[in-house]
Design an enzyme around this catalytic site. Structure first.
Site, PDB file in Angstrom:
ATOM      1  N   LEU A  61       0.985  -1.220  -0.017  1.00  0.00           N
ATOM      2  CA  LEU A  61      -0.109   0.049  -0.098  1.00  0.00           C
ATOM      3  C   LEU A  61       1.095   1.211  -0.007  1.00  0.00           C
ATOM      4  O   LEU A  61       1.226   1.656   1.190  1.00  0.00           O
ATOM      5  CB  LEU A  61      -0.937  -0.009   1.395  1.00  0.00           C
ATOM      6  CG  LEU A  61      -2.188   0.980   1.417  1.00  0.00           C
ATOM      7  CD1 LEU A  61      -3.128   0.681   2.453  1.00  0.00           C
ATOM      8  CD2 LEU A  61      -1.808   2.266   1.214  1.00  0.00           C
ATOM      9  N   GLU A  63       1.132   4.330  -2.965  1.00  0.00           N
ATOM     10  CA  GLU A  63       0.870   5.079  -4.207  1.00  0.00           C
ATOM     11  C   GLU A  63       2.037   5.480  -5.005  1.00  0.00           C
ATOM     12  O   GLU A  63       2.161   5.288  -6.136  1.00  0.00           O
ATOM     13  CB  GLU A  63      -0.398   5.804  -4.037  1.00  0.00           C
ATOM     14  CG  GLU A  63      -1.788   5.254  -3.703  1.00  0.00           C
ATOM     15  CD  GLU A  63      -1.823   4.827  -2.211  1.00  0.00           C
ATOM     16  OE1 GLU A  63      -2.942   4.100  -1.649  1.00  0.00           O
ATOM     17  OE2 GLU A  63      -0.890   5.374  -1.448  1.00  0.00           O
ATOM     18  N   GLN A  85      -6.308   2.281  -6.054  1.00  0.00           N
ATOM     19  CA  GLN A  85      -7.685   1.427  -5.520  1.00  0.00           C
ATOM     20  C   GLN A  85      -8.607   2.457  -5.340  1.00  0.00           C
ATOM     21  O   GLN A  85      -9.841   2.021  -5.934  1.00  0.00           O
ATOM     22  CB  GLN A  85      -7.534   1.108  -4.171  1.00  0.00           C
ATOM     23  CG  GLN A  85      -8.259  -0.215  -3.833  1.00  0.00           C
ATOM     24  CD  GLN A  85      -7.893  -0.977  -2.449  1.00  0.00           C
ATOM     25  OE1 GLN A  85      -8.326  -0.373  -1.410  1.00  0.00           O
ATOM     26  NE2 GLN A  85      -7.348  -2.140  -2.582  1.00  0.00           N
ATOM     27  N   PHE A  86      -8.530   3.605  -5.310  1.00  0.00           N
ATOM     28  CA  PHE A  86      -9.731   4.549  -5.363  1.00  0.00           C
ATOM     29  C   PHE A  86      -8.929   5.933  -5.927  1.00  0.00           C
ATOM     30  O   PHE A  86      -7.710   6.252  -5.495  1.00  0.00           O
ATOM     31  CB  PHE A  86     -10.335   5.133  -3.982  1.00  0.00           C
ATOM     32  CG  PHE A  86     -11.233   4.071  -3.748  1.00  0.00           C
ATOM     33  CD1 PHE A  86     -12.554   3.857  -3.835  1.00  0.00           C
ATOM     34  CD2 PHE A  86     -10.758   2.951  -2.794  1.00  0.00           C
ATOM     35  CE1 PHE A  86     -13.526   3.007  -3.473  1.00  0.00           C
ATOM     36  CE2 PHE A  86     -11.693   1.752  -2.366  1.00  0.00           C
ATOM     37  CZ  PHE A  86     -12.973   1.933  -2.666  1.00  0.00           C
ATOM     38  N   PRO A  92      -0.929  10.563  -2.711  1.00  0.00           N
ATOM     39  CA  PRO A  92       0.432  10.426  -2.500  1.00  0.00           C
ATOM     40  C   PRO A  92       1.347  10.100  -3.502  1.00  0.00           C
ATOM     41  O   PRO A  92       2.867  10.202  -3.666  1.00  0.00           O
ATOM     42  CB  PRO A  92       0.281   9.063  -1.524  1.00  0.00           C
ATOM     43  CG  PRO A  92      -1.008   9.086  -0.886  1.00  0.00           C
ATOM     44  CD  PRO A  92      -1.781   9.829  -2.039  1.00  0.00           C
ATOM     45  N   HIS A 132     -12.923   8.356  -0.699  1.00  0.00           N
ATOM     46  CA  HIS A 132     -13.519   7.374  -1.852  1.00  0.00           C
ATOM     47  C   HIS A 132     -14.310   8.078  -3.010  1.00  0.00           C
ATOM     48  O   HIS A 132     -14.809   7.241  -3.783  1.00  0.00           O
ATOM     49  CB  HIS A 132     -14.124   6.307  -1.135  1.00  0.00           C
ATOM     50  CG  HIS A 132     -13.204   5.493  -0.162  1.00  0.00           C
ATOM     51  ND1 HIS A 132     -12.480   5.916   1.060  1.00  0.00           N
ATOM     52  CD2 HIS A 132     -12.769   4.199  -0.253  1.00  0.00           C
ATOM     53  CE1 HIS A 132     -11.781   4.918   1.491  1.00  0.00           C
ATOM     54  NE2 HIS A 132     -12.075   3.845   0.820  1.00  0.00           N
TER      55      HIS A 132
END
Length: 328
Positions: A61, A63, A85-86, A92, A132
């Site tokens: 995890l 980015e 993921q979103f 980042p 999100h």
């Protein structure tokens, strides 16, 4: 005649990835949970079993690391498709996007290109928590060196994704998760592309041009259908690509009607609606019959689910905006 499948948007994304990976060994995907888990929305489901861990890479995890690793891969000739993921988690990795991904061709005077496609589910409407649901496509459209693509149908999702992966330069591919499983469409099984930078007319009409894209295409078409019963005929143009914009299609639709409405779920200030308004002012001012109306999200942090339906442009709010433009 090509065989077709009846797919949702997210299934079309998965089929597009599968097809391009099958056709080109240089294509690979990477991101958090994209491998054995098949992605948080199952957009990469089954790819790990089909192509293995060298081409379907589960990452930490991180980015910035995901985007940075993809930049290096692309510079060395691969065609990586990193997934964030979103879209609200892209920040980042923003330094890698604007400092390297967007600039590599110019920095190297054309010696290097970056054939990479950064995918991310984006937009609101699914009752998700903070970070999100943002619609920040204008960030990336503002950055020279990036193409920004937003499909609104399963057919376009597969075809635009294929065109993005095959493109020699970097593409931000934003997938409206509100319509991931909202409806189905016939999608060819064989490989095909939809051209980047070309809008499409979803509904013809002579009273007002309505420009939109992504998840807002469906409520816009609902509004246009309702208004037709009142005698107002809307030309609904789905932009599909927000960078580069299809300026020719925008101007042509505006000249034919003299009125325009722009619909997007992103905040109003600095949104793509302002750029579209500028285009019609610069190139078709003498055709203008009324001010351009913007129907958008509000200039506030994206709200939690209690106010989400109020924040997003609804068919009713779009109808009101269209009537304002027509009745001016």
């Amino acid at each position: 005649m090509s065989e077709t499948q009846n797919l949702t948007v997210v299934q079309a994304v998965r089929d597009g990835l599968y097809t391009e990976m099958r056709e080109d060994d240089e294509v690979l995907v990477l991101g958090q949970d994209v491998g054995k888990n098949g992605g948080v929305f199952r957009a990469t489901e089954g790819l790990f079993d089909e192509f293995g861990g060298d081409r379907v890479v589960d990452t930490p995890l991180a980015e910035s690391g995901i985007v940075g690793a993809a930049v290096g891969m692309a510079a060395m000739g691969l065609r990586p498709v990193p997934e964030i993921q979103f879209s609200g988690f892209m920040y980042p990795g923003f330094d890698q996007i604007v400092s390297h991904m967007a600039r590599f061709r110019a920095r190297s005077r054309g010696r290097f290109t970056l054939p990479m496609t950064l995918r991310a589910p984006y937009g609101g409407g699914i009752r998700a928590p903070e970070h999100h649901s943002e619609s920040k496509e204008a960030f990336y459209a503002h950055e020279a060196g990036l193409k920004v693509v937003i499909p609104s149908t399963p057919y376009d999702a597969k075809g635009l994704l294929a065109a993005s992966i095959r493109d020699p330069d970097p593409v931000i591919f934003l997938e409206p998760k509100l319509i991931y499983r909202a409806f189905r469409d016939e999608v060819p099984e064989e490989p095909y592309t939809v051209p980047i930078g070309e809008a499409v007319t979803r509904r013809e009409g002579g009273d007002v041009a309505v420009f939109t894209y992504g998840a807002m295409t469906r409520p816009t078409l609902e509004a246009a259908k309702s208004l037709a019963e009142e005698g107002i005929e809307c030309e609904v143009v789905d932009l599909r690509t927000v960078s580069p914009l299809d300026r020719e299609a925008i101007v042509e639709a505006f000249e034919a009607t003299g009125r325009a409405v722009v619909v997007h779920e992103a905040p109003k200030t600095g949104g793509l609606a302002a750029e579209i308004t500028a285009i019609v002012q610069e190139e078709a001012l003498l055709y203008q019959e009324a001010p351009v109306k913007r129907v958008t999200g509000f200039d506030v942090p994206y709200p939690l689910y209690a106010l989400e339906d109020y924040y997003l442009p609804s068919a009713a709010r779009i109808e009101e905006g269209i009537k304002e433009a027509v009745e001016f």
